[in-house]
Design a protein around this motif. Structure first.
Motif, short mmCIF file in Angstrom:
data_model
loop_
_atom_site.label_atom_id
_atom_site.label_comp_id
_atom_site.label_asym_id
_atom_site.label_seq_id
_atom_site.Cartn_x
_atom_site.Cartn_y
_atom_site.Cartn_z
N ASN A 27 13.13 -12.74 -17.26
CA ASN A 27 11.62 -13.12 -16.22
C ASN A 27 11.67 -11.63 -15.41
N TRP A 28 10.95 -10.70 -15.29
CA TRP A 28 10.51 -9.68 -14.69
C TRP A 28 10.64 -9.70 -12.96
N ARG A 29 9.91 -10.48 -12.88
CA ARG A 29 10.27 -11.15 -11.21
C ARG A 29 11.83 -10.85 -11.12
N TYR A 30 12.82 -12.07 -11.36
CA TYR A 30 13.84 -12.10 -11.10
C TYR A 30 14.40 -11.23 -11.08
N GLY A 31 14.78 -10.01 -12.17
CA GLY A 31 14.73 -8.60 -12.09
C GLY A 31 14.78 -7.84 -11.45
N ALA A 32 13.79 -7.85 -10.85
CA ALA A 32 12.74 -6.75 -9.50
C ALA A 32 13.61 -7.54 -8.47
N THR A 33 13.87 -8.82 -8.41
CA THR A 33 15.13 -9.22 -6.90
C THR A 33 16.25 -8.58 -7.29
N VAL A 34 16.78 -8.39 -8.12
CA VAL A 34 18.62 -8.53 -8.08
C VAL A 34 18.28 -6.28 -8.15
N ILE A 35 16.85 -5.15 -7.89
CA ILE A 35 17.23 -4.29 -7.45
C ILE A 35 16.14 -3.77 -6.16
N VAL A 57 22.38 -3.31 -12.43
CA VAL A 57 21.03 -2.43 -12.90
C VAL A 57 20.42 -2.42 -14.43
N ALA A 58 21.36 -2.31 -14.68
CA ALA A 58 21.92 -2.09 -16.11
C ALA A 58 21.75 -3.72 -16.68
N ALA A 59 22.51 -3.80 -16.73
CA ALA A 59 22.70 -5.20 -17.44
C ALA A 59 21.30 -6.09 -17.39
N VAL A 60 20.87 -6.30 -15.96
CA VAL A 60 19.23 -6.56 -15.87
C VAL A 60 18.07 -5.69 -16.38
N GLY A 61 18.62 -4.50 -16.40
CA GLY A 61 17.11 -3.96 -17.04
C GLY A 61 17.23 -4.05 -18.30
N PHE A 62 18.44 -4.04 -19.60
CA PHE A 62 18.81 -4.46 -21.17
C PHE A 62 18.07 -5.76 -20.90
#
Length: 105
Positions: A75-83, A62-67
């Protein structure tokens, strides 16, 4: 439309976080005869993956994706899938319990 999706995502996150606390109140059913060795191994694996290991990996992810999302490199959509994947990982016990209750098992 975007505000509606953000509010909907926040509501979903709240519901999933609240549902995860109910997982500790589950009653264990009787295990089949002779499954103690397999069951203890699987329970050890579950405890390891759902304990400190999963928590540390989820925090780093989450920290890496958020950064990366904040700096515009992801991409925000890919980041949301990780969360969402982290929510599913930690809510897996509750999800399976709900499916078993719904199926009548």
């Amino acid at each position: 439309m975007r505000k509606f999706l953000n509010a909907r995502a926040a509501a979903l996150a709240t519901v999933l976080a609240a549902a995860a606390s109910q997982a500790h109140a589950q009653v264990a059913q009787a295990d089949p005869q002779g499954s103690s060795a397999v069951l203890s191994g699987v329970l050890w694996l579950q405890g390891t993956l759902m304990g400190n290991v999963a928590t540390a990996v989820a925090v780093m992810a989450v920290a890496a994706v958020g950064f990366m999302m904040l700096t515009g490199r992801m991409n925000w959509r890919y980041g949301a899938t990780v969360i969402v994947g982290c929510f599913i990982l930690f809510g897996a016990t509750t999800i399976v319990s709900g499916i078993r209750t719904a199926s009548g098992a």
